[in-house]
Design an enzyme around this catalytic site. Structure first.
Site: not given
Ligand code: IPE
Ligand code: IPE
Ligand code: MG
Length: 225
Positions: A10, A27, A122
């Site tokens: 995240d 991303h 792995l």
């Molecule tokens: C969790 O992150 C999902 C992934 C890392 C793919 P999110 O950014 O979607 O989670 P929330 O919305 O903060 O809980």
């Molecule tokens: C995690 O990063 C990747 C996915 C959920 C696809 P985020 O896109 O949730 O990044 P933040 O949390 O908004 O910084």
């Molecule tokens: Mg996120």
């Protein structure tokens, strides 16, 4: 040493914002990080690495971002095919893939089949359109359709997407949030949890190594003494 490490990757969007860039830039940087961490885990002797890439809730995001993530996944599969083979990494997915385009599904299955046949190292498990609640619903439906009479722990585990994979020993979330966001809830029942404020594109093998050293010192009791 954890047999199964799971990571909630995240913080891509916030990383991009910090660099005064669009979320998509984050991303891309996040996708680049996957290989480095996977190779480190393989060298470290971890057998299973689960990575949360796209949740069942992530469809709530703006269409443009979802579309970008789907394209990024396709590009990733195309460009990394030989990297998996070169590094002896078995690729596996969990989640409901039926929602993806036939072309994307075909690419995913091709990499799964080829690496299953040729690799022995792995196992990297990429969670795509994955949510624990959805996985459990699909598992219960499978058991019902098979007219399974016993809904015991083994039967449920064998019906999950992670059938045959050991439970999560260690779960890491980057990006500063202290929640599981519907990731491997059943499988992480006794996982050791690690949270870091580091945003996923900045996460490093050095930081992971520090966590792995801490993992060794944790006293896992599993309800016993
Ligand atoms: C969790 O992150 C999902 C992934 C890392 C793919 P999110 O950014 O979607 O989670 P929330 O919305 O903060 O809980
Ligand atoms: C995690 O990063 C990747 C996915 C959920 C696809 P985020 O896109 O949730 O990044 P933040 O949390 O908004 O910084
Ligand atoms: Mg996120």
């Amino acid at each position: 040493m954890p047999k199964h490490l799971a990571i909630i990757m995240d913080g891509n969007g916030r990383w991009a914002k910090r660099h005064l860039q669009m979320r998509t830039f984050g991303h891309e940087a996040g996708a680049q990080k996957i290989q480095q961490i996977t190779e480190f885990c393989a060298k470290y002797g971890i057998a299973y690495l689960s990575l949360y890439a796209f949740s069942t809730e992530n469809w709530k995001r703006p269409k443009t971002e979802v579309h970008f993530l789907m394209r990024l996944l396709e590009e990733y599969l195309d460009s990394k095919f030989s990297t998996y083979l070169d590094n002896n990494i078995i690729f596996k997915t969990i989640g409901d893939l039926s929602i993806f385009s036939p072309n994307l599904q075909q690419k995913i299955h091709a990499l799964e089949l080829t690496t299953k046949e040729k690799c022995t190292g792995l196992t990297q498990i990429l969670a795509l359109n994955y949510g624990s609640k959805d996985e459990l619903c699909r598992a219960f439906l499978k058991l019902t359709l098979a007219q399974e009479q016993t809904f015991n722990i083994d039967a449920i585990e064998n019906a999950l997407d992670t059938a045959g994979i050991p439970p999560v020993d260690m779960l890491v979330r980057t990006g500063g949030e202290m929640r599981l966001s519907n990731f491997l809830l059943w499988q992480s029942a006794y996982a050791e949890l690690f949270f870091t404020k580091t945003l996923w594109p900045d996460f490093s093998k050095e930081e992971l190594e520090t966590m792995l050293l801490e993992f060794k010192n944790r006293n896992r009791r599993f309800g016993g003494l």
